[in-house]
Scaffold this motif. Structure first.
Motif: not given
Length: 336
Positions: A1-21
């Protein structure tokens, strides 16, 4: 799905964890079980990432160290606000670094400043008359934009109109973000005006210094102790102002300000029952809009946020319904 939140300053690892939560919260298997603390549920590397997630506003951590995801609409709104704030600060720094406003200002100055007579000293006039409210506001914009160290302001009545607050708020917040020291002296009328008091308390919370004077106050604005604005006619401020750059006069005005400052008292702490500026706006629109959707749109917030503010106000007022809330707010002096 890619790092969609990178545009808003969120790293790949943080986005992965957020989606997991989010998946864990929505999973029927998870039931009402808390998302365990990072030490229990994640590797040590993910513990730091979860901390960053909380710092980004994508998750919250309770007293038991359990991490829960912030709902996506609220999380994305916060990310967008943060990105816009950082972008604005970056642009402001770049504008100052490149001297953009100075360059444009010199174009206008060259057009309005007549050539100096032979043998006379050139440069900007030390006292300039500014006629009308708009001319004064333009001068305030220019002076505050160039401010580097200090802004001294007085308001003899102590009461600001809604329009004045709307105009001055972004200016003052920009100064505070740049580290400019703001000191304001307000007339005693502020103690009877909830809207102005709430606005001043908000500025204090962001670093401004505000005092209240129960003695007569002269109207003035002084920037960096090098330029000052005073009314042409104190009894009719709409006529305009004098822009003073003459060092001796500015020094005298600074001395006068310091005397008034010493004779003033600290701004009283805002009553915990006093509504915030946002809550005052909610109360004001409550009397005008017949639907929550209309009111929320007018205030530029979601319907859920509007209803949350309204519910808080109704509990604080002890109101059984919205009509009673408006009446009680008026009796308390929260509404004019």
């Amino acid at each position: 799905m890619g790092n969609l939140l990178a545009l808003l300053g969120v790293g790949e690892e943080e986005e992965r964890l957020y989606r997991a939560l989010l998946r864990r919260e929505s999973s029927p298997a998870s039931g009402s079980r808390d998302f365990g603390c990072a030490e229990r549920d994640t590797a040590s590397g993910e513990s730091a990432a979860l901390d960053r997630l909380v710092a980004l506003g994508l998750a919250t951590r309770d007293s038991h160290d359990s991490v829960r995801p912030v709902p996506p609409p609220r999380a994305v709104d916060a990310l967008v606000d943060g990105r816009l704030r950082r972008l604005r600060e970056e642009l402001e720094r770049e504008v100052v670094r490149q001297g953009i406003v100075e360059s444009l200002f010199l174009e206008r100055l060259a057009a309005i400043t007549p050539p100096a007579p032979a043998g006379a000293a050139g440069g900007i006039r030390t006292i300039t008359q500014l006629h009308g409210v708009e001319a004064v506001r333009e001068a305030i914009d220019e002076l505050t934009f160039f401010a580097r160290t200090e802004d001294l302001t007085t308001e003899p009545t102590g009461v600001l109109t809604e329009e004045s607050i709307a105009v001055s708020h972004p200016i003052n917040m920009r100064l505070l973000r740049r580290g400019v020291r703001i000191r304001m002296i307000m007339g005693s009328g502020i103690t009877q005006d909830p809207r102005t008091l709430a606005y001043m308390c908000d500025l204090v919370a962001h670093g401004a210094e505000v005092r209240v004077s129960h003695h007569p106050v002269e109207r003035m604005i002084i920037v960096d102790r090098s330029a000052a604005l005073t009314p042409i006619d104190p009894a009719r401020t709409a006529r305009g102002a004098l822009l003073v750059r003459e060092p001796g006069l500015v020094t005298t005005l600074v001395t006068l300000f310091e005397r008034m400052w010493e004779a003033s008292k600290e701004l009283p702490a805002r009553d915990t029952e006093m509504p915030s500026p946002v809550e005052l706006e909610v109360l004001a629109v409550l009397r005008e809009a017949d639907k929550d959707e209309t009111a929320a749109r007018r205030l530029g917030m979601s319907v859920r946020t509007y209803r949350k503010h309204l519910a808080t106000l109704m509990r604080r007022l002890g109101a059984a319904n919205r009509v009673e809330a408006a009446l009680l707010a008026h009796e308390k002096g929260w509404l004019n």
